[in-house]
Scaffold this active site. Structure first.
Site, mmCIF file in Angstrom:
data_model
loop_
_atom_site.group_PDB
_atom_site.id
_atom_site.type_symbol
_atom_site.label_atom_id
_atom_site.label_comp_id
_atom_site.label_asym_id
_atom_site.label_seq_id
_atom_site.Cartn_x
_atom_site.Cartn_y
_atom_site.Cartn_z
ATOM 1 N N THR A 189 0.840 -1.206 0.000
ATOM 2 C CA THR A 189 0.000 0.000 0.000
ATOM 3 C C THR A 189 0.871 1.250 0.000
ATOM 4 O OG1 THR A 189 -1.587 1.273 1.301
ATOM 5 C CG2 THR A 189 -0.146 -0.158 2.543
ATOM 6 N N HIS A 204 -2.227 -0.592 8.042
ATOM 7 C CA HIS A 204 -1.054 -0.129 7.294
ATOM 8 C C HIS A 204 0.235 -0.638 7.952
ATOM 9 C CE1 HIS A 204 -3.998 2.861 5.621
ATOM 10 N NE2 HIS A 204 -3.310 2.618 4.528
HETATM 11 P P1 NAD Z 1 -10.771 -7.676 -0.135
HETATM 12 O O1 NAD Z 1 -10.987 -7.730 1.340
HETATM 13 O O2 NAD Z 1 -11.920 -7.359 -1.004
HETATM 14 O O3 NAD Z 1 -10.121 -9.044 -0.635
HETATM 15 C C1 NAD Z 1 -9.204 -9.795 0.124
HETATM 16 C C2 NAD Z 1 -9.537 -11.263 -0.107
HETATM 17 O O4 NAD Z 1 -8.595 -12.058 0.640
HETATM 18 C C3 NAD Z 1 -10.928 -11.638 0.385
HETATM 19 O O5 NAD Z 1 -11.611 -12.385 -0.596
HETATM 20 C C4 NAD Z 1 -10.672 -12.462 1.641
HETATM 21 O O6 NAD Z 1 -11.680 -13.440 1.855
HETATM 22 C C5 NAD Z 1 -9.316 -13.065 1.344
HETATM 23 N N1 NAD Z 1 -8.509 -13.389 2.545
HETATM 24 C C6 NAD Z 1 -8.206 -12.565 3.565
HETATM 25 N N2 NAD Z 1 -7.458 -13.228 4.464
HETATM 26 C C7 NAD Z 1 -7.282 -14.478 3.981
HETATM 27 C C8 NAD Z 1 -6.613 -15.633 4.464
HETATM 28 N N3 NAD Z 1 -6.000 -15.640 5.656
HETATM 29 N N4 NAD Z 1 -6.621 -16.765 3.710
HETATM 30 C C9 NAD Z 1 -7.268 -16.780 2.511
HETATM 31 N N5 NAD Z 1 -7.926 -15.723 2.006
HETATM 32 C C10 NAD Z 1 -7.944 -14.588 2.754
HETATM 33 O O7 NAD Z 1 -9.575 -6.617 -0.361
HETATM 34 P P2 NAD Z 1 -9.118 -5.902 -1.707
HETATM 35 O O8 NAD Z 1 -9.665 -4.538 -1.713
HETATM 36 O O9 NAD Z 1 -9.350 -6.810 -2.856
HETATM 37 O O10 NAD Z 1 -7.564 -5.787 -1.445
HETATM 38 C C11 NAD Z 1 -6.693 -6.834 -1.867
HETATM 39 C C12 NAD Z 1 -5.266 -6.501 -1.452
HETATM 40 O O11 NAD Z 1 -4.886 -5.263 -2.072
HETATM 41 C C13 NAD Z 1 -5.108 -6.316 0.057
HETATM 42 O O12 NAD Z 1 -3.909 -6.919 0.480
HETATM 43 C C14 NAD Z 1 -5.037 -4.817 0.226
HETATM 44 O O13 NAD Z 1 -4.252 -4.481 1.319
HETATM 45 C C15 NAD Z 1 -4.423 -4.358 -1.084
HETATM 46 N N6 NAD Z 1 -4.845 -2.991 -1.449
HETATM 47 C C16 NAD Z 1 -6.174 -2.694 -1.643
HETATM 48 C C17 NAD Z 1 -6.543 -1.394 -1.968
HETATM 49 C C18 NAD Z 1 -7.989 -0.981 -2.150
HETATM 50 O O14 NAD Z 1 -8.261 0.226 -2.308
HETATM 51 N N7 NAD Z 1 -8.937 -1.915 -2.169
HETATM 52 C C19 NAD Z 1 -5.557 -0.408 -2.127
HETATM 53 C C20 NAD Z 1 -4.211 -0.750 -1.918
HETATM 54 C C21 NAD Z 1 -3.866 -2.042 -1.575
HETATM 55 N N1 USQ Z 2 -12.237 9.766 4.021
HETATM 56 C C1 USQ Z 2 -13.180 10.796 4.038
HETATM 57 N N2 USQ Z 2 -14.486 10.445 4.004
HETATM 58 C C2 USQ Z 2 -14.923 9.153 3.917
HETATM 59 C C3 USQ Z 2 -13.953 8.119 3.876
HETATM 60 C C4 USQ Z 2 -12.629 8.470 3.938
HETATM 61 O O1 USQ Z 2 -12.840 11.978 4.113
HETATM 62 O O2 USQ Z 2 -16.139 8.941 3.892
HETATM 63 C C5 USQ Z 2 -10.793 10.106 4.059
HETATM 64 C C6 USQ Z 2 -10.027 9.393 5.149
HETATM 65 O O3 USQ Z 2 -10.091 10.097 6.387
HETATM 66 C C7 USQ Z 2 -8.632 9.358 4.536
HETATM 67 C C8 USQ Z 2 -8.884 9.256 3.054
HETATM 68 O O4 USQ Z 2 -10.237 9.663 2.846
HETATM 69 O O5 USQ Z 2 -7.973 10.567 4.779
HETATM 70 C C9 USQ Z 2 -8.685 7.871 2.467
HETATM 71 O O6 USQ Z 2 -9.487 6.940 3.172
HETATM 72 P P1 USQ Z 2 -9.909 5.562 2.475
HETATM 73 O O7 USQ Z 2 -10.819 4.846 3.408
HETATM 74 O O8 USQ Z 2 -10.397 5.828 1.111
HETATM 75 O O9 USQ Z 2 -8.494 4.822 2.305
HETATM 76 P P2 USQ Z 2 -7.541 4.086 3.351
HETATM 77 O O10 USQ Z 2 -8.142 3.953 4.696
HETATM 78 O O11 USQ Z 2 -6.200 4.730 3.281
HETATM 79 O O12 USQ Z 2 -7.410 2.608 2.763
HETATM 80 C C10 USQ Z 2 -7.592 2.271 1.391
HETATM 81 C C11 USQ Z 2 -7.735 0.755 1.311
HETATM 82 C C12 USQ Z 2 -6.421 0.108 1.767
HETATM 83 C C13 USQ Z 2 -5.281 0.656 0.941
HETATM 84 C C14 USQ Z 2 -5.216 2.169 1.026
HETATM 85 C C15 USQ Z 2 -4.221 2.746 0.037
HETATM 86 O O13 USQ Z 2 -8.814 0.318 2.116
HETATM 87 O O14 USQ Z 2 -6.521 -1.303 1.584
HETATM 88 O O15 USQ Z 2 -4.065 0.118 1.399
HETATM 89 O O16 USQ Z 2 -6.497 2.713 0.618
HETATM 90 S S1 USQ Z 2 -3.481 4.227 0.644
HETATM 91 O O17 USQ Z 2 -4.548 5.124 1.117
HETATM 92 O O18 USQ Z 2 -2.763 4.830 -0.477
HETATM 93 O O19 USQ Z 2 -2.614 3.866 1.737
#
Ligand code: NAD
Ligand code: USQ
Length: 409
Positions: free
Chosen positions: A145, A190
């Site tokens: 991330t 994080h």
């Molecule tokens: P998500 O929660 O939708 O998907 C994660 C999947 O992993 C789920 O299907 C869950 O069932 C599975 N899982 C979790 N723990 C497990 C375990 N112990 N064994 C087997 N399966 C397991 O999340 P996402 O949004 O698809 O995110 C995927 C990855 O990308 C995460 O590692 C997250 O940190 C990273 N990421 C997501 C975002 C975002 O904005 N969604 C941004 C940056 C990084």
């Molecule tokens: N925020 C608002 N209003 C809302 C929701 C969020 O102002 O209704 C603000 C939060 O306070 C924060 C920012 O928007 O300052 C981002 O929040 P977010 O929930 O969109 O993102 P974050 O919690 O950082 O997490 C998400 C994903 C995580 C990924 C991360 C990437 O859930 O898995 O790792 O984005 S990053 O933000 O670049 O670290």
């Protein structure tokens, strides 16, 4: 290539699995469906009506003739089964999405903090340990991330891709090196990603595991060219106060004329990427593995940078929704500047989807279409970074220990 997608039932994992299968790879999803179970415990549902994993897989095969395998497995707890799965499939590459990914959920209670650490750190370590034990030379593509860096320590200097050049004065003269960028996590979630980085670096150094770590920004959007083929393939869309991310939440709120929930001044600057670009980046990363013995390759997987209030203003302008400035439940800088180096993916040919291109599609095809499914009581972000609520209110919030767990597909 034979590719295992760990967490392949999730928001990023499902469209990635379809994209890789469509591109001709032999894909197997490994997932314990914990994300679906957390929705049940939190009493929320994806905005989009997601099909069960078996219906998803059958539909894909019906439509394309391509088969995606599925292994129901908790990679954080079931080490011996993970080892067997690796030996059975002998993957060339493994995409590791399988972690608890919501920062607010990770800060909800002592139960969810501990679950997030146990799940995420063990998942990553078990995978690397099992690869070494089974002697399988698969390229590990891990989803990290942008939050490991802490959103800009050096003003507007771009955050480098993983490694920071430093110079140290020694009695023998100046020494120049590159070190892992200092970690500065803003939530327990994080923090687990910063721990992942060290685990990945150790196994790359000690055992020659080939690792790519993708420091991804906030993913927005829902659909990819594969998930739109049939409603049974639709991707999940989280909108609730724990799992909904900011841009998708604002789009959902606009669809029902719910004032956009800006935390504080909205001066938080963050990096974003559309889900269509996520899946392309993963494919590019798989096609460009590091050489055995090298340190992990780190890419910043981001395409655009916005301030939260600018996103709110833009969506308000397009849809006429109002904006509300709420007290921020998080501990984070009220205002920050952020610049990010993302040259590596651009050099590999990524052609980003911009917010201006994707915004109206998302409003028309997803948020407006499924607005009737929104439960407005689930919109407020109730998880606070300090003053953790008593554990008794949290009893239902984390998946049960394995011995008690019953999950059906
Ligand atoms: P998500 O929660 O939708 O998907 C994660 C999947 O992993 C789920 O299907 C869950 O069932 C599975 N899982 C979790 N723990 C497990 C375990 N112990 N064994 C087997 N399966 C397991 O999340 P996402 O949004 O698809 O995110 C995927 C990855 O990308 C995460 O590692 C997250 O940190 C990273 N990421 C997501 C975002 C975002 O904005 N969604 C941004 C940056 C990084
Ligand atoms: N925020 C608002 N209003 C809302 C929701 C969020 O102002 O209704 C603000 C939060 O306070 C924060 C920012 O928007 O300052 C981002 O929040 P977010 O929930 O969109 O993102 P974050 O919690 O950082 O997490 C998400 C994903 C995580 C990924 C991360 C990437 O859930 O898995 O790792 O984005 S990053 O933000 O670049 O670290």
């Amino acid at each position: 290539m034979k590719i295992l997608v760990l967490g392949g039932d999730g928001f990023c994992g499902w469209p990635t699995s379809l994209h890789l299968s469509d591109a001709g790879h032999d894909v197997v999803i490994v997932d314990n469906l914990s994300r679906r179970q957390i929705d049940v415990l939190l009493e929320v549902e994806s905005l989009t009506p997601i099909a069960t994993i078996s219906e998803r897989l059958t539909t894909w095969q019906e439509l394309t003739g391509k088969k995606i395998g599925f292994e129901f497995l908790d990679i954080a707890q079931d080490y011996s089964q993970l080892l067997e799965v690796l030996k059975k499939h002998k993957p060339d590459a493994i995409v590791h999405f399988a972690e608890q990914r919501a920062a607010p959920y990770s800060m909800k209670s002592s139960l969810t903090k501990r679950y997030t650490v146990d799940n995420n750190v063990n998942a990553t370590h078990n995978l690397l340990c099992a690869l070494v034990e089974s002697n399988i030379d698969a390229h590990v593509v891990h989803l990290g991330t942008m939050g490991v860096y802490g959103y800009g320590w050096f003003g507007t200097a771009p955050i480098p891709e993983g490694y920071l050049p430093i110079k140290v004065n020694t009695p023998e003269g100046e020494i120049a090196r590159e070190v892992l960028h200092p970690a500065n996590p803003g939530s327990v979630y994080h923090m687990t990603k910063t721990l992942d980085q060290l685990i990945l670096a150790f196994y790359a150094k000690n055992d020659g595991v080939r690792v790519t770590d993708l420091h991804q920004g906030i993913v927005w959007g829902t659909q990819t060219p594969q998930t739109v083929l049939d409603e049974r393939l639709i991707n999940r869309f989280d909108y609730d106060g724990d799992y909904g991310t900011v841009l998708n939440r604002f789009l959902m709120q606009a669809a029902i004329d719910y004032p956009l929930t800006v935390h504080g001044t909205g001066g938080q600057t963050r990096a974003f990427i559309h889900i269509r670009d996520t899946v392309r980046c993963i494919e590019l990363a798989i096609a460009n593995p590091p050489i055995k013995g090298e340190r992990p390759t780190i890419f910043n997987q981001v395409t655009e940078i916005f301030k939260v209030r600018d996103l709110a203003n833009l969506i308000a302008k397009v849809t006429d929704v109002k904006i509300t400035n709420l007290p921020n439940p998080r501990q984070e800088a009220a205002e920050n500047e952020l610049a990010v180096d993302n040259q590596q993916f651009l050099a590999l040919g990524l052609n980003p989807t911009t917010l201006s291109q994707g915004l109206l599609d998302e409003v028309r095809d997803v948020t407006n279409k499924y607005a009737h499914r929104i439960d407005t009581s689930k919109i407020p972000a109730r998880s606070k970074w300090r003053n953790t609520p008593a554990t008794k209110t949290a009893v239902k919030q984390a998946p049960p220990a394995r011995s008690k767990r019953k999950i059906r597909t």
